[in-house]
Design a protein around this motif. Structure first.
Motif, PDB file in Angstrom:
ATOM      1  N   ALA A 120     -16.290 -17.728  -0.344  1.00 49.84           N
ATOM      2  CA  ALA A 120     -14.633 -17.088   0.283  1.00 49.84           C
ATOM      3  C   ALA A 120     -14.675 -17.453   1.696  1.00 49.84           C
ATOM      4  N   SER A 121     -13.254 -16.438   1.375  1.00 47.58           N
ATOM      5  CA  SER A 121     -12.089 -16.844   1.955  1.00 47.58           C
ATOM      6  C   SER A 121     -12.527 -16.411   4.133  1.00 47.58           C
ATOM      7  N   LYS A 122     -11.887 -16.720   4.904  1.00 47.32           N
ATOM      8  CA  LYS A 122     -11.899 -16.403   6.080  1.00 47.32           C
ATOM      9  C   LYS A 122     -10.895 -15.646   6.696  1.00 47.32           C
ATOM     10  N   ASP A 123     -10.128 -15.146   5.732  1.00 46.84           N
ATOM     11  CA  ASP A 123      -8.443 -14.927   6.698  1.00 46.84           C
ATOM     12  C   ASP A 123      -9.040 -13.395   6.362  1.00 46.84           C
ATOM     13  N   LYS A 124      -9.943 -12.803   7.658  1.00 44.31           N
ATOM     14  CA  LYS A 124      -9.898 -11.507   7.485  1.00 44.31           C
ATOM     15  C   LYS A 124      -8.476 -10.609   7.578  1.00 44.31           C
ATOM     16  N   ASP A 125      -7.215 -11.058   8.888  1.00 41.45           N
ATOM     17  CA  ASP A 125      -6.775 -10.655   8.915  1.00 41.45           C
ATOM     18  C   ASP A 125      -5.371 -10.006   7.427  1.00 41.45           C
ATOM     19  N   SER A 126      -4.830 -11.119   6.836  1.00 40.85           N
ATOM     20  CA  SER A 126      -4.555 -10.588   5.143  1.00 40.85           C
ATOM     21  C   SER A 126      -5.188  -9.428   4.676  1.00 40.85           C
ATOM     22  N   GLY A 127      -7.049 -10.077   4.744  1.00 36.01           N
ATOM     23  CA  GLY A 127      -7.341  -9.325   3.758  1.00 36.01           C
ATOM     24  C   GLY A 127      -7.571  -7.897   3.854  1.00 36.01           C
ATOM     25  N   ILE A 128      -7.054  -7.127   5.351  1.00 36.90           N
ATOM     26  CA  ILE A 128      -7.286  -6.094   5.920  1.00 36.90           C
ATOM     27  C   ILE A 128      -6.190  -6.072   5.618  1.00 36.90           C
ATOM     28  N   ALA A 133      -2.980  -2.077   1.946  1.00 33.96           N
ATOM     29  CA  ALA A 133      -1.650  -1.553   1.593  1.00 33.96           C
ATOM     30  C   ALA A 133      -2.202  -0.718  -0.271  1.00 33.96           C
ATOM     31  N   ALA A 134      -3.234  -1.927  -0.428  1.00 33.22           N
ATOM     32  CA  ALA A 134      -3.995  -1.148  -1.694  1.00 33.22           C
ATOM     33  C   ALA A 134      -4.147   0.251  -1.981  1.00 33.22           C
ATOM     34  N   LEU A 135      -4.559   0.561  -0.862  1.00 37.52           N
ATOM     35  CA  LEU A 135      -5.268   1.987  -0.280  1.00 37.52           C
ATOM     36  C   LEU A 135      -4.485   3.081  -0.599  1.00 37.52           C
ATOM     37  N   GLU A 136      -3.083   2.541   0.283  1.00 33.88           N
ATOM     38  CA  GLU A 136      -1.688   3.154   0.089  1.00 33.88           C
ATOM     39  C   GLU A 136      -1.033   3.268  -1.627  1.00 33.88           C
ATOM     40  N   GLY A 137      -1.371   2.466  -1.305  1.00 36.21           N
ATOM     41  CA  GLY A 137      -0.240   1.854  -3.129  1.00 36.21           C
ATOM     42  C   GLY A 137       1.723   1.704  -3.112  1.00 36.21           C
ATOM     43  N   PRO A 138       1.328   0.914  -3.740  1.00 36.51           N
ATOM     44  CA  PRO A 138       3.197   1.507  -3.708  1.00 36.51           C
ATOM     45  C   PRO A 138       3.804   2.375  -4.909  1.00 36.51           C
ATOM     46  N   ASN A 139       4.838   3.543  -4.142  1.00 31.28           N
ATOM     47  CA  ASN A 139       5.294   4.560  -4.436  1.00 31.28           C
ATOM     48  C   ASN A 139       4.046   5.496  -4.587  1.00 31.28           C
ATOM     49  N   GLY A 140       3.163   5.579  -3.141  1.00 30.61           N
ATOM     50  CA  GLY A 140       1.882   6.314  -3.096  1.00 30.61           C
ATOM     51  C   GLY A 140       0.453   6.486  -4.674  1.00 30.61           C
ATOM     52  N   LEU A 141       0.846   5.648  -5.116  1.00 29.61           N
ATOM     53  CA  LEU A 141       0.022   5.402  -6.055  1.00 29.61           C
ATOM     54  C   LEU A 141      -1.189   4.281  -5.456  1.00 29.61           C
ATOM     55  N   ALA A 142      -2.130   4.983  -5.437  1.00 33.53           N
ATOM     56  CA  ALA A 142      -3.608   3.405  -4.885  1.00 33.53           C
ATOM     57  C   ALA A 142      -3.394   2.804  -5.920  1.00 33.53           C
ATOM     58  N   THR A 143      -4.220   1.699  -5.461  1.00 32.73           N
ATOM     59  CA  THR A 143      -4.189   0.352  -6.343  1.00 32.73           C
ATOM     60  C   THR A 143      -6.383   0.016  -6.547  1.00 32.73           C
ATOM     61  N   TYR A 144      -6.798   0.332  -5.656  1.00 35.55           N
ATOM     62  CA  TYR A 144      -7.569   0.127  -5.586  1.00 35.55           C
ATOM     63  C   TYR A 144      -8.565   1.765  -5.448  1.00 35.55           C
ATOM     64  N   TYR A 145      -9.684   1.865  -5.780  1.00 34.63           N
ATOM     65  CA  TYR A 145     -10.445   2.760  -5.926  1.00 34.63           C
ATOM     66  C   TYR A 145     -12.446   2.485  -5.977  1.00 34.63           C
ATOM     67  N   VAL A 146     -13.323   3.075  -4.669  1.00 33.10           N
ATOM     68  CA  VAL A 146     -14.878   3.008  -5.179  1.00 33.10           C
ATOM     69  C   VAL A 146     -15.398   3.812  -5.802  1.00 33.10           C
ATOM     70  N   PHE A 147     -16.292   3.481  -6.225  1.00 38.06           N
ATOM     71  CA  PHE A 147     -17.595   4.350  -7.444  1.00 38.06           C
ATOM     72  C   PHE A 147     -17.922   5.338  -6.877  1.00 38.06           C
TER      73      PHE A 147
END
Length: 202
Positions: A120-128, A133-147
């Motif tokens: 796996a990648s070690k680019d922590k800053d980019s990953g965070i 960005a995914a939790l906020e999402g474009p136009n307020g619609l999140a693009t990552y969810y957790v069961f």
């Protein structure tokens, strides 16, 4: 950016055509953190399964194989912490030099079932930044969810904070490591076959 009311969702069956990546945060003395991430045709991603157990390399591979095959998942890729390639140095003083590292053992076992293992990648800053960005999402619609069955994820995300130097805390971050690395794994939806495919008549 985390909001339990928004991002913590009821489970559903992952369709067999959704691409899945499995992430392993490898440890020498703590339980391994294994998580499964899927993406739908609209590019929305879901963390839908977690395993938090002390496992040997063989058991780690078998746990993944059993879950993937038992649920008909489209999982062709597993990514693992780079630490797995050097763990023989930790053990050889007690057990001799005739040791294979965990990466090699897991890689071989997964390959028998058509699953590729990568570091796996070690680019922590980019990953965070990707997670935020995914939790906020474009136009307020999140693009990552957790069961909401992934209880260890909730435990960690609620404790994943920035320290006094502005760096993410290294405590209780095992599934969080998987999460940021998963955003860098190139997980995207691709059809299993072209829609224009014509089957031969029998």
């Amino acid at each position: 950016k985390w909001n339990k009311e928004r991002h913590w969702i009821e489970p559903f069956e992952i369709p067999t055509d959704w691409p899945v990546v499995c992430m392993i945060d490898f440890h020498l003395v703590k339980p391994h953190a294994i998580s499964f991430h899927a993406v739908n045709p609209q590019g929305i991603k879901f963390i839908f399964k977690e395993i938090w157990e002390n496992l040997s390399p063989e058991e780690t591979a078998d746990a993944i194989i059993r879950y993937v095959s038992g649920n008909a998942l489209r999982c062709e890729l597993v990514q693992i912490d780079p630490l797995s390639k050097g763990d023989t140095a930790y053990m050889k003083n007690r057990m001799g030099d005739d040791l294979r590292d965990s990466y090699s053992i897991i890689e071989e076992r997964l390959a028998e079932h058509g699953i590729m293992l990568e570091v796996a990648s070690k680019d922590k800053d980019s990953g965070i930044r990707n997670i935020e960005a995914a939790l906020e999402g474009p136009n307020g619609l999140a693009t990552y969810y957790v069961f909401n069955t992934c209880e260890r994820h909730l435990f960690e995300v609620l404790r994943w904070v920035y320290d006094d130097e502005g760096k993410p805390s290294k405590e209780n971050d095992h599934f969080m490591e998987n999460w940021y690395r998963a955003t860098l794994a190139g997980l995207k939806y691709e059809p299993l076959r072209p829609k224009s495919h014509v089957f031969d008549e029998v």
